[in-house]
Design an enzyme around this catalytic site. Structure first.
Site, mmCIF file in Angstrom:
data_model
loop_
_atom_site.group_PDB
_atom_site.id
_atom_site.type_symbol
_atom_site.label_atom_id
_atom_site.label_comp_id
_atom_site.label_asym_id
_atom_site.label_seq_id
_atom_site.Cartn_x
_atom_site.Cartn_y
_atom_site.Cartn_z
ATOM 1 N N GLU A 123 0.822 -1.210 0.000
ATOM 2 C CA GLU A 123 0.000 0.000 0.000
ATOM 3 C C GLU A 123 0.858 1.262 0.000
ATOM 4 O OE1 GLU A 123 -2.193 -0.851 3.573
ATOM 5 O OE2 GLU A 123 -0.984 0.548 4.717
ATOM 6 N N CYS A 138 3.416 8.450 1.185
ATOM 7 C CA CYS A 138 4.065 7.480 2.075
ATOM 8 C C CYS A 138 4.188 6.173 1.288
ATOM 9 C CB CYS A 138 3.180 7.310 3.303
ATOM 10 S SG CYS A 138 3.730 6.053 4.428
ATOM 11 N N CYS A 145 6.713 -7.215 7.195
ATOM 12 C CA CYS A 145 7.854 -6.628 7.910
ATOM 13 C C CYS A 145 8.316 -7.603 8.991
ATOM 14 C CB CYS A 145 7.443 -5.298 8.553
ATOM 15 S SG CYS A 145 8.785 -4.498 9.454
ATOM 16 N N CYS A 149 6.746 -4.801 15.456
ATOM 17 C CA CYS A 149 6.348 -3.908 16.556
ATOM 18 C C CYS A 149 4.949 -4.332 17.002
ATOM 19 C CB CYS A 149 6.322 -2.457 16.083
ATOM 20 S SG CYS A 149 7.906 -1.917 15.420
ATOM 21 N N CYS A 152 1.565 -2.843 15.494
ATOM 22 C CA CYS A 152 1.509 -2.592 14.044
ATOM 23 C C CYS A 152 0.913 -3.774 13.283
ATOM 24 C CB CYS A 152 2.923 -2.319 13.538
ATOM 25 S SG CYS A 152 3.025 -2.240 11.753
ATOM 26 N N CYS A 366 -1.134 1.989 9.493
ATOM 27 C CA CYS A 366 -0.159 1.336 8.630
ATOM 28 C C CYS A 366 -0.460 -0.156 8.497
ATOM 29 C CB CYS A 366 1.211 1.561 9.261
ATOM 30 S SG CYS A 366 2.483 0.439 8.787
#
Ligand code: SF4
Length: 379
Positions: A123, A138, A145, A149, A152, A366
């Protein structure tokens, strides 16, 4: 003497072929890779067109259509000859992103979901700021990932793969074309940890800066705190802004929701940030996500002020945007956020801001949009 296999009538088995590196059956031939224009810099375009017998100025025209005008169709490159456009159609492709979903918020923030050639989705987010008469994008740097975290959505996917430089740059070009407006700022803050995909990130940066003509001072890269890569980036001495997701002033608190802190604890991170400033003289941005009851007390604010006392930085507070009750994090109320800000200001000489919220009526956090379209990676 044992005869060489080619001196006999022996039929070579598939295993023999494989061992000899001769597995050349038609079924095993890799499909011909069609060159993608997005991702080629001026020198690469010049080399390709020189090979085709075209003069050098044609490469400059082509380069400008791709990166400055950001066209999505070779036919729109009107100052190229018909013959050259036909050859480009036949022997190349412009890019590879396919739009899967697009959500537009009441404030104009637009989320794009793109499918990559291998079926993975990423995205990008475009934000118009009327009050500043500017726009920002962005971009993502990985599918999923690895940093994980706790708060997230992207971290829950795990790392599926790194993006190539071309896949990163095409997000900017696609959105520039689709919005019909110049893009003034770019942040590497979408899916993924940019510094974990260091080489592609640097290559994308070079194309964005030199080919797409976006100034380094208009580019921000956000990292969760990969210490060796921060030091490496410092040595490149680029004029971009480094934003660091600190989110806690001490190891105990940070360890609770940022596993990377166990690898690179706060003292090491602070050393790398000071090194970054010493090498670049660029003021850093410290990102601090406010999580109710976890890192938003007066004591945390005070400790944060003390920790950052000697660092040249601005501090950006981000009230947590809940992505689901199962994550177990809560957003502090408005008064708690303002109180944290005031306490921090009382113990800090730095500029402290609370991030302006964008796109809260669409899948705002995100990774949320991409998460609806792809399954988590297997661990
Ligand atoms: S916040 Fe950034 S670094 Fe952390 S898991 Fe999400 S995408 Fe990765």
């Amino acid at each position: 003497m044992t005869p060489h296999p080619t001196q006999t009538n022996t039929v070579l088995s598939q295993q023999d072929l494989l061992e000899a590196g001769l597995n050349r059956g038609p079924a095993d031939n890799p499909p011909r890779e069609i060159p993608r224009l997005i991702g080629m810099d001026l020198a690469a375009l010049e080399a390709m067109l020189a090979d085709w017998g075209e003069p050098a100025f044609r490469a400059r025209q082509l380069h400008s259509w791709i990166y400055v005008h950001a066209v999505r169709d070779i036919e729109a490159m009107t100052n190229l000859s018909k013959g050259l456009r036909n050859r480009l159609h036949q022997d190349t492709r412009l890019g590879q992103l396919e739009l899967v979903d697009k959500q537009i918020s009441r404030d104009g923030t637009t989320k794009y979901l793109f499918r990559l050639q291998d079926g993975n989705v990423i995205e990008s987010v475009w934000m118009p700021f009327q009050e500043r008469e500017s726009t920002s994008i962005c971009v993502s740097t990985q599918v999923g990932c690895a940093v994980n975290c706790g708060f997230c959505a992207t971290g829950k996917l795990g790392l599926k793969r790194h993006l190539s430089a071309a896949e990163i740059v095409e997000q900017l070009l696609y959105v520039r074309h689709d919005s019909g407006q110049p893009i003034n700022n770019l942040v590497f803050m979408g899916q993924g940890e940019p510094l974990h995909n260091y080489d592609a990130f640097i290559e994308a940066l070079r194309l964005i800066n030199q080919s797409a003509e976006l100034g380094m001072r208009h580019i921000t890269v956000s990292t969760a705190g990969l210490v060796p890569q921060i030091r490496k980036l410092a040595d490149e001495q680029l004029q971009l802004t480094l934003a660091v997701s600190l989110h806690a002033p001490d190891d105990d608190t940070r360890n609770r929701f940022m596993p990377i802190n166990q690898r690179y604890p706060i003292a090491e991170l602070m050393g790398a940030l000071q090194y970054y400033y010493d090498q670049t003289h660029r003021r850093l941005t410290i990102e601090y996500i406010l999580l109710a009851g976890l890192n938003d007390s007066d004591a945390h604010a005070q400790a944060l002020g003390n920790l950052l006392e000697t660092l040249h930085c601005n501090i950006n507070l981000i009230p947590y945007n809940p992505i689901g009750a199962e994550y177990g994090f809560k957003r502090p109320d408005r008064l708690a956020c303002l109180r944290f800000k005031r306490t921090l200001e009382a113990h800090s000489r730095h500029k402290v801001t609370i991030r302006l919220e964008r796109g809260t009526d669409i899948d705002a956090a995100c990774g949320q949009l991409a998460n609806r379209h792809q399954a988590p990676a297997r661990s």
